[in-house]
Scaffold this motif. Sequence first.
Motif, PDB file in Angstrom:
ATOM      1  N   THR A  84       0.819  -1.219   0.000  1.00 48.89           N
ATOM      2  CA  THR A  84       0.000   0.000   0.000  1.00 48.89           C
ATOM      3  C   THR A  84       0.850   1.266   0.000  1.00 48.89           C
ATOM      4  O   THR A  84       0.340   2.356  -0.274  1.00 48.89           O
ATOM      5  CB  THR A  84      -0.924   0.046   1.236  1.00 48.89           C
ATOM      6  N   GLY A  85       2.137   1.134   0.348  1.00 48.20           N
ATOM      7  CA  GLY A  85       3.008   2.314   0.413  1.00 48.20           C
ATOM      8  C   GLY A  85       2.680   3.215   1.589  1.00 48.20           C
ATOM      9  O   GLY A  85       3.156   4.351   1.651  1.00 48.20           O
ATOM     10  N   SER A  86       1.873   2.727   2.534  1.00 48.06           N
ATOM     11  CA  SER A  86       1.438   3.590   3.635  1.00 48.06           C
ATOM     12  C   SER A  86       1.940   3.056   4.976  1.00 48.06           C
ATOM     13  O   SER A  86       2.468   1.938   5.065  1.00 48.06           O
ATOM     14  CB  SER A  86      -0.086   3.729   3.621  1.00 48.06           C
ATOM     15  N   GLY A  87       1.743   3.850   6.046  1.00 43.23           N
ATOM     16  CA  GLY A  87       2.317   3.485   7.339  1.00 43.23           C
ATOM     17  C   GLY A  87       1.349   3.577   8.499  1.00 43.23           C
ATOM     18  O   GLY A  87       0.711   2.603   8.885  1.00 43.23           O
ATOM     19  N   GLY A  88       1.210   4.777   9.039  1.00 45.56           N
ATOM     20  CA  GLY A  88       0.411   4.988  10.242  1.00 45.56           C
ATOM     21  C   GLY A  88       1.192   5.918  11.151  1.00 45.56           C
ATOM     22  O   GLY A  88       2.023   6.695  10.681  1.00 45.56           O
ATOM     23  N   MET A  89       0.950   5.849  12.457  1.00 47.90           N
ATOM     24  CA  MET A  89       1.707   6.677  13.394  1.00 47.90           C
ATOM     25  C   MET A  89       1.848   5.950  14.718  1.00 47.90           C
ATOM     26  O   MET A  89       1.385   4.809  14.847  1.00 47.90           O
ATOM     27  CB  MET A  89       1.065   8.060  13.550  1.00 47.90           C
ATOM     28  N   LEU A  90       2.494   6.571  15.694  1.00 50.40           N
ATOM     29  CA  LEU A  90       2.783   5.860  16.941  1.00 50.40           C
ATOM     30  C   LEU A  90       2.616   6.788  18.130  1.00 50.40           C
ATOM     31  O   LEU A  90       2.602   8.007  17.991  1.00 50.40           O
ATOM     32  CB  LEU A  90       4.215   5.302  16.916  1.00 50.40           C
ATOM     33  N   ILE A  91       2.485   6.158  19.313  1.00 53.04           N
ATOM     34  CA  ILE A  91       2.621   6.945  20.537  1.00 53.04           C
ATOM     35  C   ILE A  91       3.726   6.341  21.406  1.00 53.04           C
ATOM     36  O   ILE A  91       4.017   5.139  21.335  1.00 53.04           O
ATOM     37  CB  ILE A  91       1.318   7.090  21.358  1.00 53.04           C
ATOM     38  N   GLY A  92       4.323   7.208  22.197  1.00 49.57           N
ATOM     39  CA  GLY A  92       5.397   6.771  23.076  1.00 49.57           C
ATOM     40  C   GLY A  92       5.853   7.933  23.933  1.00 49.57           C
ATOM     41  O   GLY A  92       5.171   8.958  24.022  1.00 49.57           O
ATOM     42  N   ARG A  93       6.995   7.735  24.565  1.00 47.44           N
ATOM     43  CA  ARG A  93       7.512   8.757  25.491  1.00 47.44           C
ATOM     44  C   ARG A  93       8.901   9.186  25.021  1.00 47.44           C
ATOM     45  O   ARG A  93       9.699   8.334  24.598  1.00 47.44           O
ATOM     46  CB  ARG A  93       7.592   8.145  26.899  1.00 47.44           C
ATOM     47  N   VAL A  94       9.164  10.487  25.085  1.00 47.10           N
ATOM     48  CA  VAL A  94      10.478  10.985  24.664  1.00 47.10           C
ATOM     49  C   VAL A  94      11.529  10.479  25.651  1.00 47.10           C
ATOM     50  O   VAL A  94      11.440  10.749  26.856  1.00 47.10           O
ATOM     51  CB  VAL A  94      10.497  12.534  24.609  1.00 47.10           C
ATOM     52  N   ALA A  95      12.524   9.739  25.114  1.00 48.58           N
ATOM     53  CA  ALA A  95      13.555   9.152  25.973  1.00 48.58           C
ATOM     54  C   ALA A  95      14.807  10.019  26.005  1.00 48.58           C
ATOM     55  O   ALA A  95      15.515  10.038  27.013  1.00 48.58           O
ATOM     56  CB  ALA A  95      13.909   7.749  25.468  1.00 48.58           C
ATOM     57  N   ALA A  96      15.082  10.715  24.895  1.00 46.97           N
ATOM     58  CA  ALA A  96      16.303  11.541  24.843  1.00 46.97           C
ATOM     59  C   ALA A  96      16.183  12.559  23.719  1.00 46.97           C
ATOM     60  O   ALA A  96      15.458  12.344  22.751  1.00 46.97           O
ATOM     61  CB  ALA A  96      17.527  10.654  24.617  1.00 46.97           C
TER      62      ALA A  96
END
Length: 342
Positions: A84-96
């Motif tokens: 599809t050539g597509s991805g999405g997105m993510l959630i997380g916490r800034v580590a550095a």
Amino acid sequence: MDTASPFGTHRAVDPAGALPYQAKRLDLSLPLKPGELLIDVERLNIDSASMTQLAAAHGHDPERVGAAIDAIVETCGKMHNPVTGSGGMLIGRVAAVGPDTAKPLAQVGDRIATLVSLTTTPLRLDRIDNVDLTSHQVVVKGQALLFENSLLAVLPDDLPETLVLAALDVCGAPAQTHRLVGPDDRVLIIGAGGKSGILCTYVAAKQVRDPRQVIAFDYKDEIVARAAEAAPGVTTMVGDATDAVGLMLAVSAATDHAMVDLVINCVNVPNTEMACILATKDRGRIYFFSMATNFQAAALGAESVGQDIDMLIGNGYARGHADFTLDLLRESEVLRRLLQGR
Ligand code: NAP
């Protein structure tokens, strides 16, 4: 390489120096470069066209889909579905935060959602804990990198996290709808009962003089009912968006042959370009938000039927799109419930 590009070209290893979307492989190795953020990743939201394709290709088995996601990330250093050539997105916490970063996008410890595609985000997965084929969310442990010019949203604390992730994945669509729909427009929303479709129907109904000017179209009665619940008074229509002539006849009947000024395509399946083209009136517009859109099919298809219309590629970014969409959720309890249900 010691220098860092704000667009992330320094992280492309195949071919070296490519823009991240074009690169076949991205590199996430440390140390961080100036301007970069390291994210401890907790959850991915795979975009709908990609998850639909992966689920169909792997027997709708969450374990096999998880293994396929793992293999893509292992090979590409990012979640870039090759079909599809597509991805999405993510959630997380800034580590550095990278060294000598004058204005970091966020601070260490901030919980964030990325607003750039996973197809451009260096990613490593250490573990996949759960794959949800309905919400398209994947619980993981891993790390990702953002660049100086990347986009992110610090997660608000007044809305549930999974709801925010789901809404931000498609937040370009309601923001673009707000720009595109005028008070006198007749608007057709295809895939209106899905995540982006519900948001676009809600916004379009607010923009026009009379909600009946908005036609919400989806596969099944119970799905299109969700759009009507979000935006009471809109016209609803049920059918298959791959049946171009069928949709054209239905829209013609519903509009007294006038057809529509604007089509917003929010489906997650291929072969819906001609339905949009045939439903649009002369000099009308189509906004192809769907990642299953085929550029050649749209361009050559419009020409083949002599349709003089403007077609917009669904840029997922519009300035202020995240705040705009989160404010929609804050103002409508129905939207919150419907999107949480998705
Ligand atoms: P979604 O929640 O899965 O909604 C898609 C809707 O289309 C569903 O209601 C689905 O019904 C309906 N549908 C599927 N096949 C249909 C058909 N033949 N006829 C009529 N309706 C049909 O998807 P989403 O998360 O809103 O995403 C929509 C699209 O936007 C996807 O292609 C996604 O990849 C894309 N996207 C684009 C961007 C961008 O930046 N442009 C960003 C994120 C996502 P069922 O539920 O019955 O299948």
